[in-house]
Write a protein that holds these residues in place. Structure first.
Motif, PDB file in Angstrom:
ATOM      1  N   GLU A   8       0.816  -1.217   0.000  1.00 31.83           N
ATOM      2  CA  GLU A   8       0.000   0.000   0.000  1.00 31.83           C
ATOM      3  C   GLU A   8       0.848   1.265   0.000  1.00 31.83           C
ATOM      4  OE1 GLU A   8      -2.727  -0.056   3.302  1.00 31.83           O
ATOM      5  OE2 GLU A   8      -3.616  -1.946   2.660  1.00 31.83           O
ATOM      6  N   GLY A   9       2.158   1.106   0.158  1.00 34.60           N
ATOM      7  CA  GLY A   9       3.040   2.266   0.118  1.00 34.60           C
ATOM      8  C   GLY A   9       3.651   2.683   1.442  1.00 34.60           C
ATOM      9  N   ILE A  10       3.365   1.944   2.507  1.00 32.39           N
ATOM     10  CA  ILE A  10       3.993   2.244   3.795  1.00 32.39           C
ATOM     11  C   ILE A  10       5.477   1.887   3.678  1.00 32.39           C
ATOM     12  CG2 ILE A  10       4.047   1.642   6.260  1.00 32.39           C
ATOM     13  CD1 ILE A  10       1.504   3.126   5.432  1.00 32.39           C
ATOM     14  N   SER A  11       6.338   2.748   4.192  1.00 32.50           N
ATOM     15  CA  SER A  11       7.773   2.462   4.123  1.00 32.50           C
ATOM     16  C   SER A  11       8.171   1.478   5.216  1.00 32.50           C
ATOM     17  CB  SER A  11       8.583   3.751   4.272  1.00 32.50           C
ATOM     18  OG  SER A  11       8.487   4.234   5.596  1.00 32.50           O
ATOM     19  N   LEU A  12       9.268   0.794   5.002  1.00 37.08           N
ATOM     20  CA  LEU A  12       9.785  -0.171   5.968  1.00 37.08           C
ATOM     21  C   LEU A  12       9.983   0.492   7.328  1.00 37.08           C
ATOM     22  CD1 LEU A  12      10.881  -3.077   6.383  1.00 37.08           C
ATOM     23  CD2 LEU A  12      13.134  -2.173   5.817  1.00 37.08           C
ATOM     24  N   SER A  13      10.518   1.689   7.344  1.00 35.19           N
ATOM     25  CA  SER A  13      10.790   2.370   8.616  1.00 35.19           C
ATOM     26  C   SER A  13       9.512   2.780   9.346  1.00 35.19           C
ATOM     27  CB  SER A  13      11.693   3.583   8.392  1.00 35.19           C
ATOM     28  OG  SER A  13      11.036   4.528   7.578  1.00 35.19           O
ATOM     29  N   ASP A  14       8.376   2.813   8.639  1.00 31.48           N
ATOM     30  CA  ASP A  14       7.103   3.178   9.270  1.00 31.48           C
ATOM     31  C   ASP A  14       6.261   1.978   9.685  1.00 31.48           C
ATOM     32  OD1 ASP A  14       7.499   5.930   9.179  1.00 31.48           O
ATOM     33  OD2 ASP A  14       6.701   6.076   7.151  1.00 31.48           O
ATOM     34  N   LEU A  15       6.757   0.758   9.449  1.00 29.12           N
ATOM     35  CA  LEU A  15       6.005  -0.423   9.875  1.00 29.12           C
ATOM     36  C   LEU A  15       5.905  -0.444  11.399  1.00 29.12           C
ATOM     37  CD1 LEU A  15       7.172  -3.493   7.751  1.00 29.12           C
ATOM     38  CD2 LEU A  15       4.939  -2.382   7.740  1.00 29.12           C
ATOM     39  N   THR A  16       4.731  -0.772  11.884  1.00 26.25           N
ATOM     40  CA  THR A  16       4.507  -0.912  13.319  1.00 26.25           C
ATOM     41  C   THR A  16       4.400  -2.398  13.630  1.00 26.25           C
ATOM     42  OG1 THR A  16       2.169  -0.602  12.921  1.00 26.25           O
ATOM     43  CG2 THR A  16       3.399   1.321  13.644  1.00 26.25           C
ATOM     44  N   CYS A  17       5.510  -3.054  13.705  1.00 29.24           N
ATOM     45  CA  CYS A  17       5.572  -4.508  13.864  1.00 29.24           C
ATOM     46  C   CYS A  17       5.001  -4.957  15.208  1.00 29.24           C
ATOM     47  CB  CYS A  17       7.023  -4.953  13.738  1.00 29.24           C
ATOM     48  SG  CYS A  17       7.269  -6.706  14.060  1.00 29.24           S
ATOM     49  N   ALA A  18       3.977  -5.792  15.156  1.00 30.70           N
ATOM     50  CA  ALA A  18       3.351  -6.274  16.385  1.00 30.70           C
ATOM     51  C   ALA A  18       4.304  -7.147  17.200  1.00 30.70           C
ATOM     52  CB  ALA A  18       2.089  -7.056  16.052  1.00 30.70           C
ATOM     53  N   ARG A  19       5.098  -7.957  16.555  1.00 28.70           N
ATOM     54  CA  ARG A  19       6.004  -8.857  17.284  1.00 28.70           C
ATOM     55  C   ARG A  19       7.107  -8.057  17.969  1.00 28.70           C
ATOM     56  NH1 ARG A  19       4.284 -12.783  18.663  1.00 28.70           N
ATOM     57  NH2 ARG A  19       4.347 -14.238  16.969  1.00 28.70           N
ATOM     58  N   ILE A  20       7.810  -7.237  17.203  1.00 28.37           N
ATOM     59  CA  ILE A  20       8.902  -6.456  17.804  1.00 28.37           C
ATOM     60  C   ILE A  20       8.335  -5.399  18.750  1.00 28.37           C
ATOM     61  CG2 ILE A  20      10.893  -4.965  17.342  1.00 28.37           C
ATOM     62  CD1 ILE A  20      11.214  -6.519  14.668  1.00 28.37           C
ATOM     63  N   GLY A  21       7.167  -4.863  18.420  1.00 30.33           N
ATOM     64  CA  GLY A  21       6.504  -3.916  19.311  1.00 30.33           C
ATOM     65  C   GLY A  21       6.157  -4.535  20.657  1.00 30.33           C
ATOM     66  N   ALA A  22       5.709  -5.789  20.644  1.00 29.55           N
ATOM     67  CA  ALA A  22       5.408  -6.485  21.903  1.00 29.55           C
ATOM     68  C   ALA A  22       6.693  -6.773  22.680  1.00 29.55           C
ATOM     69  CB  ALA A  22       4.651  -7.779  21.630  1.00 29.55           C
ATOM     70  N   PHE A  23       7.768  -7.108  21.978  1.00 30.37           N
ATOM     71  CA  PHE A  23       9.053  -7.307  22.658  1.00 30.37           C
ATOM     72  C   PHE A  23       9.493  -6.007  23.331  1.00 30.37           C
ATOM     73  CE2 PHE A  23      10.507 -10.977  19.701  1.00 30.37           C
ATOM     74  CZ  PHE A  23       9.826 -11.898  20.481  1.00 30.37           C
ATOM     75  N   ARG A  24       9.355  -4.884  22.626  1.00 25.88           N
ATOM     76  CA  ARG A  24       9.703  -3.588  23.187  1.00 25.88           C
ATOM     77  C   ARG A  24       8.851  -3.295  24.425  1.00 25.88           C
ATOM     78  NH1 ARG A  24       6.703   0.548  24.303  1.00 25.88           N
ATOM     79  NH2 ARG A  24       7.966   2.256  24.967  1.00 25.88           N
ATOM     80  N   ALA A  25       7.556  -3.625  24.348  1.00 24.34           N
ATOM     81  CA  ALA A  25       6.663  -3.432  25.492  1.00 24.34           C
ATOM     82  C   ALA A  25       7.074  -4.322  26.665  1.00 24.34           C
ATOM     83  CB  ALA A  25       5.222  -3.706  25.081  1.00 24.34           C
ATOM     84  N   ALA A  26       7.525  -5.530  26.382  1.00 25.35           N
ATOM     85  CA  ALA A  26       7.999  -6.426  27.439  1.00 25.35           C
ATOM     86  C   ALA A  26       9.228  -5.838  28.133  1.00 25.35           C
ATOM     87  CB  ALA A  26       8.316  -7.808  26.869  1.00 25.35           C
ATOM     88  N   VAL A  27      10.100  -5.188  27.374  1.00 30.68           N
ATOM     89  CA  VAL A  27      11.279  -4.534  27.962  1.00 30.68           C
ATOM     90  C   VAL A  27      10.821  -3.448  28.936  1.00 30.68           C
ATOM     91  CG1 VAL A  27      13.319  -3.115  27.490  1.00 30.68           C
ATOM     92  CG2 VAL A  27      12.801  -5.083  26.027  1.00 30.68           C
ATOM     93  N   LEU A  28       9.852  -2.657  28.531  1.00 33.65           N
ATOM     94  CA  LEU A  28       9.333  -1.605  29.403  1.00 33.65           C
ATOM     95  C   LEU A  28       8.696  -2.218  30.652  1.00 33.65           C
ATOM     96  CD1 LEU A  28       8.756   1.404  29.869  1.00 33.65           C
ATOM     97  CD2 LEU A  28       6.640   1.099  28.569  1.00 33.65           C
ATOM     98  N   HIS A  29       7.910  -3.254  30.477  1.00 33.72           N
ATOM     99  CA  HIS A  29       7.177  -3.861  31.590  1.00 33.72           C
ATOM    100  C   HIS A  29       8.084  -4.664  32.528  1.00 33.72           C
ATOM    101  CE1 HIS A  29       3.630  -5.360  33.650  1.00 33.72           C
ATOM    102  NE2 HIS A  29       4.124  -6.582  33.550  1.00 33.72           N
ATOM    103  N   LEU A  30       8.994  -5.451  31.984  1.00 31.57           N
ATOM    104  CA  LEU A  30       9.806  -6.359  32.806  1.00 31.57           C
ATOM    105  C   LEU A  30      11.111  -5.750  33.310  1.00 31.57           C
ATOM    106  CD1 LEU A  30       9.325  -9.633  30.731  1.00 31.57           C
ATOM    107  CD2 LEU A  30       8.150  -8.960  32.856  1.00 31.57           C
ATOM    108  N   ALA A  31      11.664  -4.780  32.561  1.00 29.57           N
ATOM    109  CA  ALA A  31      12.954  -4.191  32.954  1.00 29.57           C
ATOM    110  C   ALA A  31      12.853  -2.699  33.255  1.00 29.57           C
ATOM    111  CB  ALA A  31      13.991  -4.433  31.850  1.00 29.57           C
ATOM    112  N   ASP A  32      11.678  -2.119  33.039  1.00 31.21           N
ATOM    113  CA  ASP A  32      11.465  -0.686  33.247  1.00 31.21           C
ATOM    114  C   ASP A  32      12.481   0.153  32.454  1.00 31.21           C
ATOM    115  OD1 ASP A  32      10.020   1.475  34.230  1.00 31.21           O
ATOM    116  OD2 ASP A  32      11.305   1.680  36.002  1.00 31.21           O
ATOM    117  N   ILE A  33      12.723  -0.284  31.211  1.00 27.10           N
ATOM    118  CA  ILE A  33      13.622   0.446  30.308  1.00 27.10           C
ATOM    119  C   ILE A  33      12.800   0.875  29.107  1.00 27.10           C
ATOM    120  CG2 ILE A  33      15.675   0.320  28.841  1.00 27.10           C
ATOM    121  CD1 ILE A  33      16.687  -1.950  30.696  1.00 27.10           C
TER     122      ILE A  33
END
Length: 165
Positions: free
Chosen positions: A118-143
């Motif tokens: 549809e024209g979304i750039s790679l850098s603008d993808l909101t990846c659910a898998r990596i996004g959830a990993f990032r959220a886990a870092v915030l939740h489990l390590a407070d980083i």
């Protein structure tokens, strides 16, 4: 014709809701809905971990680094059968503030592929898998971290980074 079992049906429903959530985020925020999706991933990850602990006794332990948080989330994900096994992921810590990830056979590949078409750039993808990993870092390590998709569907894998803000 293939008859869906309960697990497949649940997975299709989850993918449908995730795709709809990201489409709505783009409806309201254009091609850059990252902040909206990032908060959704944070809430989803927190709810997921809380349900696993309270209803199934599967506890994610607090940790002190980006890598350890992602490893703990993967451990809990394997135990809860969210992930088949830990070999689906490769983690490389380039320094204590940056983790590179490889996700093999990501279930979200088709969603991301459609967005790229549809024209979304790679850098603008909101990846659910990596996004959830990032959220886990915030939740489990407070980083608090940023995340980015760096490669998509190369040999059926996606690559990304999680990096401390």
């Amino acid at each position: 014709m293939h008859k869906l079992n309960r697990e497949e049906s649940g997975w299709i429903l989850a993918l449908s809701w995730l795709s709809a959530l990201e489409e709505v985020a783009r409806d309201f925020h254009g091609t850059r809905p990252r902040a909206f999706c990032q908060r959704a991933y944070e809430h989803a990850t927190e709810h997921f971990l809380r349900i696993l602990e309270t209803e199934f006794g599967i506890k994610a332990n607090p940790v002190d680094s980006i890598r350890k948080a992602v490893e703990e989330y993967i451990r809990v994900g394997v135990k809860s059968r969210l992930f088949t096994d830990s070999s689906q992921f490769e983690l490389t810590e380039t320094n204590p503030n940056r983790l590179e990830l490889v996700v093999h056979k990501c279930p979200y590949l088709k969603s991301c592929e459609a967005l790229l078409k549809e024209g979304i750039s790679l850098s603008d993808l909101t990846c659910a898998r990596i996004g959830a990993f990032r959220a886990a870092v915030l939740h489990l390590a407070d980083i608090d971290c940023n995340y980015e998709v760096t490669a998509f569907a190369v040999d059926e894998t996606c690559r990304g980074t999680i990096e401390r803000k």
